[in-house]
Design an enzyme around this catalytic site. Structure first.
Site, short mmCIF file in Angstrom:
data_model
loop_
_atom_site.label_atom_id
_atom_site.label_comp_id
_atom_site.label_asym_id
_atom_site.label_seq_id
_atom_site.Cartn_x
_atom_site.Cartn_y
_atom_site.Cartn_z
N ASP A 296 0.81 -1.22 0.00
CA ASP A 296 0.00 0.00 0.00
C ASP A 296 0.85 1.28 0.00
O ASP A 296 0.68 2.15 0.85
CB ASP A 296 -0.91 0.02 1.24
CG ASP A 296 -1.63 -1.28 1.47
OD1 ASP A 296 -2.14 -1.85 0.49
OD2 ASP A 296 -1.70 -1.74 2.62
N GLU B 242 -11.78 0.05 -3.40
CA GLU B 242 -11.17 0.62 -2.19
C GLU B 242 -9.98 1.47 -2.60
O GLU B 242 -9.81 1.81 -3.77
CB GLU B 242 -10.75 -0.51 -1.25
CG GLU B 242 -9.82 -1.54 -1.88
CD GLU B 242 -9.41 -2.63 -0.91
OE1 GLU B 242 -9.79 -2.58 0.27
OE2 GLU B 242 -8.69 -3.55 -1.34
#
Length: 446
Positions: free
Chosen positions: A32, A207
């Site tokens: 991420d 997301e």
């Protein structure tokens, strides 16, 4: 004593300096990646995957307890500035949550605001599930001081902050849908009602929002599961809340089958880059991931050209460094393969195996400098012995070295003279001239 001190200093530098190619953080699991340009350096704020054990997270699931920050001024040499936030030192966080998921960081008025999602210990005050908190620092690398409470009115994961050209800051996050709200100037409180950004795919998981602006176009980028794994998609609009028009993919689903992907996009020194992750060091378990970089570009109409993931990554590698040819630009389809050096400790990296004469590996953008290099060293082994040929420019380009690899199952450092030095940035080719089953770890010039 002087030699001992010098050796100790070298060890300390190596402990904090990480290197190029994909993945570009090579001593721990990372995911991420939120990349930001602060001054003349790129700072990357990833989440930090660890392997859950009984009593420490949920076995077989994502497990993250802290965050590190890494920085580079050339996208080749990366420094780990160490841990900046950990779950057991944030006042409102449940200290055994192991859910310090995807973060983001932004600078405003000389302060650095680090946003992170996790579970609160006071479920009465903050509810169950995820909320988002902020830690503040005077420097990009910290130290970061967490706020006493999370942001009021925000429930979800994957915070992303965007500051528009007029100075208005926006916070985005995900929780089934993708949400957005304006932030107050203090960067700690919402300053508008929460909006659902409903112009995005209605089916499948979405997301990880990441918003940026270029030439008046606002890009809403996000991971989306249309089938079984996430691909990176984007939509465009003319303001930070849309409406957005879905355009297409930034990057297709991973060839490795990694279930997640999560990203950020920046411009640095007139080039755009996509930061993302895959499961390089953990091919059978996609909850232990590793972060990557590849170049990104645009068409004339502002649409994004799809990024094809590479192992070579970005940046220029110095010829005097250890060149990891297993992070190749291109590999011969016949006789060449890549394998872990040690399956018990995959952070040791990979080797390139040349199984037959003519097998080769190509590694682009090696800087040979302007002063002649006199020798080359390779860390290699060969079942029956072999000769490696080193060329530049192309497969039929000038031979700059021939290295005889003795018959041995053990790794050996073999040195050979540079036969034909060429200055400048060159593409490097390592070719098995004769022999079989020859493994190479790295190659370096001096």
């Amino acid at each position: 004593m002087k030699k001992i001190i010098t050796a100790c200093v070298s060890l300390l530098i190596c402990a904090n300096s990480l290197f190029a190619q994909n993945p570009f953080i090579r001593d721990q699991f990372t995911a991420d990646p939120s990349a930001r340009v602060f001054g003349n350096r790129v700072y990357v704020y990833p989440s930090h995957d660890i392997l859950a054990t009984e009593g420490k997270g949920r076995v077989g699931w994502f497990c993250m307890e802290d965050y590190h920050v890494f920085s580079s001024d050339n996208l080749t040499d990366w420094t780990d500035h160490g841990m900046i936030v950990t779950q057991n030192k944030v006042p409102w966080v449940r200290p055994d949550s192991y859910s310090m998921w995807a973060p983001d960081c932004i600078e405003r008025n000389g302060k650095y605001y680090f946003y992170f999602p996790t579970a609160a210990k006071d479920t009465v005050a903050y509810g169950r599930g995820f909320t988002i908190g902020v830690a503040v620092a005077d420097k990009p690398e910290g130290p970061y001081i967490p706020q006493e409470t999370p942001i009021k009115g925000v429930r979800g994961i994957d915070p992303n902050v965007f500051i528009d050209n007029d100075g208005q800051a926006y916070l985005y996050w995900s929780a089934g849908n993708i949400y957005g709200a304006k932030l107050k100037a203090n960067m700690l409180e919402l300053d508008s009602e929460v909006k659902i950004l409903g112009d995005l795919p209605t089916k499948g998981l979405k997301e990880g929002p990441y918003v940026f602006e270029r030439n008046g176009i606002y890009y809403m980028t996000y991971p989306h599961v249309e089938n079984k794994t996430e691909r990176l998609e984007y939509a465009i609009g003319d303001n930070p809340f849309g409406p957005f028009k879905i355009v297409g993919a930034v990057m297709d689903e991973s060839a490795s089958g990694c279930w997640t992907n999560h990203h950020s996009i920046i411009q640095f020194k007139n080039q755009w880059y996509l930061f993302y992750h895959d499961k390089d060091y953990s091919p059978r378990f996609d909850k232990a991931r590793s972060i990557r970089i590849d170049s990104l570009s645009f068409n004339a109409d502002g649409t994004i050209r799809k990024v094809i993931p590479t192992l070579r990554g970005v940046g220029i590698t110095k010829a005097t460094s250890q060149i990891q040819i297993d992070r190749y630009t291109q590999l011969s389809t016949d006789g060449s393969s890549i394998a872990f050096l040690d399956t018990m400790n995959r952070f040791k990296g990979w080797e390139t195996i040349f199984a037959k004469p003519g097998a080769w590996s190509q590694y682009n953008k090696v800087d040979f400098g302007s002063k002649p290099l006199k020798s080359v060293t390779i860390n290699a082994r060969s079942v029956d012995g072999g000769i490696l040929e080193v060329r530049i420019d192309n497969l039929n380009g000038p031979v700059i070295a021939e290295i005889k690899i003795p018959k041995s199952n053990e790794w050996k450092l073999i040195e050979a003279p540079v036969l034909n030095y060429k200055a400048g940035i060159k593409n490097l080719f390592v070719i098995l001239k004769n022999g079989t089953q020859t493994g190479t770890d790295w190659i370096s010039f001096k």
